[in-house]
Design a protein around this motif. Structure first.
Motif, PDB file in Angstrom:
ATOM      1  N   ASN A   1       2.750   1.173  -8.635  1.00 19.02           N
ATOM      2  CA  ASN A   1       1.443   1.695  -8.997  1.00 19.02           C
ATOM      3  C   ASN A   1       0.389   0.590  -9.134  1.00 19.02           C
ATOM      4  O   ASN A   1      -0.669   0.651  -8.517  1.00 19.02           O
ATOM      5  N   TYR A   2       0.666  -0.420  -9.967  1.00 13.72           N
ATOM      6  CA  TYR A   2      -0.338  -1.453 -10.197  1.00 13.72           C
ATOM      7  C   TYR A   2      -0.554  -2.311  -8.959  1.00 13.72           C
ATOM      8  O   TYR A   2      -1.682  -2.720  -8.672  1.00 13.72           O
ATOM      9  N   ALA A   3       0.502  -2.566  -8.215  1.00 13.66           N
ATOM     10  CA  ALA A   3       0.359  -3.349  -6.982  1.00 13.66           C
ATOM     11  C   ALA A   3      -0.593  -2.639  -6.023  1.00 13.66           C
ATOM     12  O   ALA A   3      -1.474  -3.249  -5.415  1.00 13.66           O
ATOM     13  N   ARG A   4      -0.439  -1.334  -5.885  1.00 12.17           N
ATOM     14  CA  ARG A   4      -1.311  -0.548  -5.011  1.00 12.17           C
ATOM     15  C   ARG A   4      -2.757  -0.557  -5.531  1.00 12.17           C
ATOM     16  O   ARG A   4      -3.709  -0.744  -4.780  1.00 12.17           O
ATOM     17  N   GLU A   5      -2.913  -0.344  -6.835  1.00 11.85           N
ATOM     18  CA  GLU A   5      -4.258  -0.366  -7.436  1.00 11.85           C
ATOM     19  C   GLU A   5      -4.922  -1.720  -7.216  1.00 11.85           C
ATOM     20  O   GLU A   5      -6.106  -1.800  -6.905  1.00 11.85           O
TER      21      GLU A   5
ATOM     22  N   GLN B   1      -5.964  -2.038  -3.537  1.00 10.97           N
ATOM     23  CA  GLN B   1      -7.041  -1.119  -3.157  1.00 10.97           C
ATOM     24  C   GLN B   1      -8.366  -1.446  -3.831  1.00 10.97           C
ATOM     25  O   GLN B   1      -9.410  -1.451  -3.194  1.00 10.97           O
ATOM     26  N   LEU B   2      -8.317  -1.682  -5.132  1.00 11.62           N
ATOM     27  CA  LEU B   2      -9.558  -1.758  -5.904  1.00 11.62           C
ATOM     28  C   LEU B   2     -10.041  -3.163  -6.223  1.00 11.62           C
ATOM     29  O   LEU B   2     -11.234  -3.386  -6.363  1.00 11.62           O
ATOM     30  N   HIS B   3      -9.122  -4.103  -6.370  1.00 10.42           N
ATOM     31  CA  HIS B   3      -9.511  -5.412  -6.885  1.00 10.42           C
ATOM     32  C   HIS B   3      -9.416  -6.549  -5.892  1.00 10.42           C
ATOM     33  O   HIS B   3      -9.742  -7.677  -6.226  1.00 10.42           O
ATOM     34  N   SER B   4      -8.904  -6.283  -4.696  1.00 12.02           N
ATOM     35  CA  SER B   4      -8.797  -7.408  -3.764  1.00 12.02           C
ATOM     36  C   SER B   4      -9.274  -7.035  -2.368  1.00 12.02           C
ATOM     37  O   SER B   4     -10.443  -7.175  -2.065  1.00 12.02           O
ATOM     38  N   ILE B   5      -8.398  -6.522  -1.516  1.00 13.29           N
ATOM     39  CA  ILE B   5      -8.754  -6.419  -0.104  1.00 13.29           C
ATOM     40  C   ILE B   5      -9.262  -5.054   0.338  1.00 13.29           C
ATOM     41  O   ILE B   5      -9.808  -4.929   1.426  1.00 13.29           O
ATOM     42  N   GLY B   6      -9.094  -4.017  -0.447  1.00  9.36           N
ATOM     43  CA  GLY B   6      -9.572  -2.696  -0.066  1.00  9.36           C
ATOM     44  C   GLY B   6      -8.606  -1.968   0.860  1.00  9.36           C
ATOM     45  O   GLY B   6      -7.608  -2.513   1.309  1.00  9.36           O
ATOM     46  N   ILE B   7      -8.910  -0.715   1.161  1.00  6.22           N
ATOM     47  CA  ILE B   7      -8.003   0.132   1.926  1.00  6.22           C
ATOM     48  C   ILE B   7      -8.099  -0.124   3.432  1.00  6.22           C
ATOM     49  O   ILE B   7      -7.093  -0.153   4.121  1.00  6.22           O
ATOM     50  N   ILE B   8      -9.311  -0.291   3.951  1.00  2.00           N
ATOM     51  CA  ILE B   8      -9.466  -0.460   5.402  1.00  2.00           C
ATOM     52  C   ILE B   8     -10.018  -1.841   5.734  1.00  2.00           C
ATOM     53  O   ILE B   8     -10.727  -2.456   4.931  1.00  2.00           O
TER      54      ILE B   8
ATOM     55  N   PHE C   1       5.153  -3.162  -1.550  1.00  2.00           N
ATOM     56  CA  PHE C   1       6.443  -3.462  -2.151  1.00  2.00           C
ATOM     57  C   PHE C   1       6.545  -4.940  -2.522  1.00  2.00           C
ATOM     58  O   PHE C   1       7.038  -5.290  -3.596  1.00  2.00           O
ATOM     59  N   THR C   2       6.069  -5.810  -1.651  1.00  2.00           N
ATOM     60  CA  THR C   2       6.093  -7.239  -1.941  1.00  2.00           C
ATOM     61  C   THR C   2       5.206  -7.569  -3.139  1.00  2.00           C
ATOM     62  O   THR C   2       5.594  -8.345  -4.017  1.00  2.00           O
ATOM     63  N   ALA C   3       4.022  -6.980  -3.193  1.00  2.00           N
ATOM     64  CA  ALA C   3       3.121  -7.215  -4.324  1.00  2.00           C
ATOM     65  C   ALA C   3       3.714  -6.665  -5.620  1.00  2.00           C
ATOM     66  O   ALA C   3       3.524  -7.253  -6.694  1.00  2.00           O
ATOM     67  N   ALA C   4       4.448  -5.561  -5.546  1.00  2.00           N
ATOM     68  CA  ALA C   4       5.062  -4.971  -6.744  1.00  2.00           C
ATOM     69  C   ALA C   4       6.090  -5.907  -7.360  1.00  2.00           C
ATOM     70  O   ALA C   4       6.293  -5.912  -8.569  1.00  2.00           O
TER      71      ALA C   4
END
Length: 101
Positions: free
Chosen positions: A38-42, A45-52, A78-81
């Motif tokens: 969850n936090y890795a995805r957040e 998406q929100l704090h570093s590189i974005g979705i696209i 998965f790696t970031a998690a």
């Protein structure tokens, strides 16, 4: 955000265990244990590189079919998690954490 106890609880990475840790603690039983993503995805998406993926001017980068290109894949999440494992609650320090704003 990353080291705030309340946020760690809300974003579900508090007491998050690595794959090997949970596997060894289960006595090598066929227990599937994966770090919470969850936090890795957040974070991605929100704090570093974005979705696209974007060009320097902010327009989306398109593939050969005209679809937007993703900035990362599941393997990156998965790696970031794996990074956000092993964080547990510790005693409060008598400095910034105890200031009453």
């Amino acid at each position: 955000v990353s080291f705030n106890e309340e946020m760690a609880s809300q974003l579900t990475f508090l007491n998050n265990q690595a794959v090997a840790t949970a596997w060894h603690r289960s006595g090598h039983r066929k227990k599937k244990a994966w770090p919470d993503e969850n936090y890795a995805r957040e974070n991605l998406q929100l704090h570093s590189i974005g979705i696209i993926r974007l060009h320097d001017d902010g327009t989306p980068i398109l593939d050969q079919f005209g679809k937007r290109q993703a900035n990362y894949q599941q393997k990156h999440i998965f790696t970031a998690a794996k990074v956000w494992t092993g964080l547990v609650t510790s005693r409060r320090r008598g400095n910034y954490e105890d200031l009453d704003w």
